[in-house]
Design an enzyme around this catalytic site. Structure first.
Site, PDB file in Angstrom:
ATOM      1  N   ALA A   1       0.821  -1.219   0.000  1.00 55.00           N
ATOM      2  CA  ALA A   1       0.000   0.000   0.000  1.00 55.00           C
ATOM      3  C   ALA A   1       0.854   1.268   0.000  1.00 55.00           C
ATOM      4  CB  ALA A   1      -0.908  -0.002   1.221  1.00 55.00           C
ATOM      5  N   LYS A   2       2.106   1.145   0.423  1.00 58.09           N
ATOM      6  CA  LYS A   2       3.059   2.262   0.448  1.00 58.09           C
ATOM      7  C   LYS A   2       2.462   3.504   1.094  1.00 58.09           C
ATOM      8  CE  LYS A   2       5.772   0.283  -3.292  1.00 58.09           C
ATOM      9  NZ  LYS A   2       4.961  -0.870  -3.726  1.00 58.09           N
ATOM     10  N   ARG A   3       1.856   3.323   2.261  1.00 56.71           N
ATOM     11  CA  ARG A   3       1.222   4.414   2.970  1.00 56.71           C
ATOM     12  C   ARG A   3       2.217   5.185   3.842  1.00 56.71           C
ATOM     13  NH1 ARG A   3      -2.378   2.655  -0.267  1.00 56.71           N
ATOM     14  NH2 ARG A   3      -4.554   2.463   0.376  1.00 56.71           N
TER      15      ARG A   3
END
Lengths: 275, 275
Positions: free
Chosen positions: A95-97
């Site tokens: 998700a690379k949040r």
């Protein structure tokens, strides 16, 4: 899942393969498009066909969000299916949040509590208080971008700062954060020669390695420089496995590709550890 | 929406206020919890109460994802409500996304095509090919993190590289990317003294400025150093407005807070531009 349990699964399956579930409706077999939830149907078949060869699945959230509510529903059904049918599988929300503290807590809640993933990928740019809320969850894992597999990695990640590359600074600094034992890191397979240096900084951490296959990275090179005493690698393959065929034989062909990778991994493990 | 249209809205409303819709179910008035979709009901009332004082709304996706499918549905209903009822409002998906090229394209599709936001926030760590897919959309805007409002901003963003801070390097480099005219930047209000330097690099770009209010940033300081000839600022306030009251008077109190900010902005504009 603990890292110890993950390690045990790797030894049991003689595999450290992660299958990336990046499902694009334009690339899956046409006969699935007639089903009510083509993305979930596709994932289910792929998972059933490869679950004994893979130790992890990694849906990239972008591919689900692109289809709105329906996509988010497919994601939820996919993670539930894995958790119920294959509880020994390690799950990664790619998700690379990352956001300010109270907001990162909401993301952590979304992926760890609502969707029940074992891990989530995060971006480091906003620093300590954007990542620590994820690290606070017990037996959950936060996989931070260090050196990514794409060309753009050279724009900022390899800039020299304090006499060293930014991605090394990111690795070093992250070790000082609270609950840093819950960190893993993303390191692209296309940059195998960098693994030696990375292992000097994070010798014990698991590294999630995208970029083998379609992006051109070499499995043997990554293992040569990146493997530690507990393997310490999760090698991801997405397109090469899940899109091995667009026909009705897609599950069979996906299994063949996964098997090839598992066998290569088994050989590497047997040479290194005599297992 | 074009930046020219956005500028016109600012002049018309004498406001450059963006209201952050970061809705936490534990913080909204209790009577709303009995409705079918409390988040959307809350947003609808807040939007109706402030739409003539604000030029933009910015839902942070984390707060919606934390509630799973229901949350994503609330987000969709919120953006549809704004687009249908108040088409002159600029909409920002505060999502802080970014991934390798083909994956960033899916995120762009999610926010620009499926949800129909005017803009989305992105993280710069993965470089050029992680951002350019967003920039390819005409009349859509990509708001890249430069210098954020949180403490962790000092972990990496202000590291010196090539003789200058990383965030300045990020600004400089991004100007060379394809369709860079579609870029705006996030700069935290808590770092007002940095705006002078930032304006030397990106004199004409819109800056999205969080951190006024709850996080301690000063509106007048930000305007003093960050405003350009076309205003060029979108000042965000979330908690100070939307949680001004937890009672049945929450809309009225939210309007009061928004009005205070709008009036302060009108005064600043009249002093600077005699409008």
């Amino acid at each position: 899942m603990t890292t110890q349990q993950l390690h045990e699964q790797i030894l049991l399956k003689k595999s450290f393969l992660c299958v990336g579930l990046d499902v694009d409706l334009t690339k899956i077999p046409e006969h699935l498009l007639e089903t009510e939830d083509p993305i979930f149907e596709f994932n289910k078949v792929i998972i059933d066909a490869t679950h004994d060869l893979a130790i992890a699945y990694k849906p990239n959230t972008a591919f689900y969000e692109a289809y709105g509510i329906k996509g988010w529903l497919s994601l939820q059904k996919t993670i539930n299916y894995i958790n119920e049918k294959y509880p020994d599988i390690f799950t990664i929300a790619d998700a690379k949040r990352g956001d300010i503290g109270n907001t990162s807590s909401m993301y952590a809640k979304a992926f760890f509590e609502d969707l029940k993933f074992d891990s989530v990928t995060v971006a480091p740019y906003m620093g300590k208080d954007s990542v620590e809320p994820f690290l606070a969850f017990e037996n959950k894992h936060t996989i931070m971008l260090a050196l990514t597999s794409n060309e753009g990695a050279f724009d900022f990640q390899t800039l020299i700062t304090n006499g060293t590359e930014l991605y090394k600074q990111v690795l070093e600094t992250s070790k000082t954060w609270k609950n840093s034992e819950n960190l893993m890191y993303v390191v692209g397979a296309t940059k195998a020669e960098y693994f030696t240096e990375i292992r000097k900084i994070v010798p014990d951490s698991f590294l999630l390695v995208p970029g083998v296959g379609a992006q051109g990275g070499s499995l043997s090179e990554v293992c040569k420089y990146g493997m530690n005493n507990k393997i310490g690698l999760l090698i991801n393959s997405s397109r090469a496995i899940i899109y091995a065929s667009k026909g009705t034989d897609f599950a069979e062909k996906a299994r063949e590709e996964a098997l090839k990778m598992q066998q290569e991994m088994e050989e590497i493990m047997s040479l290194k550890f005599k297992v």
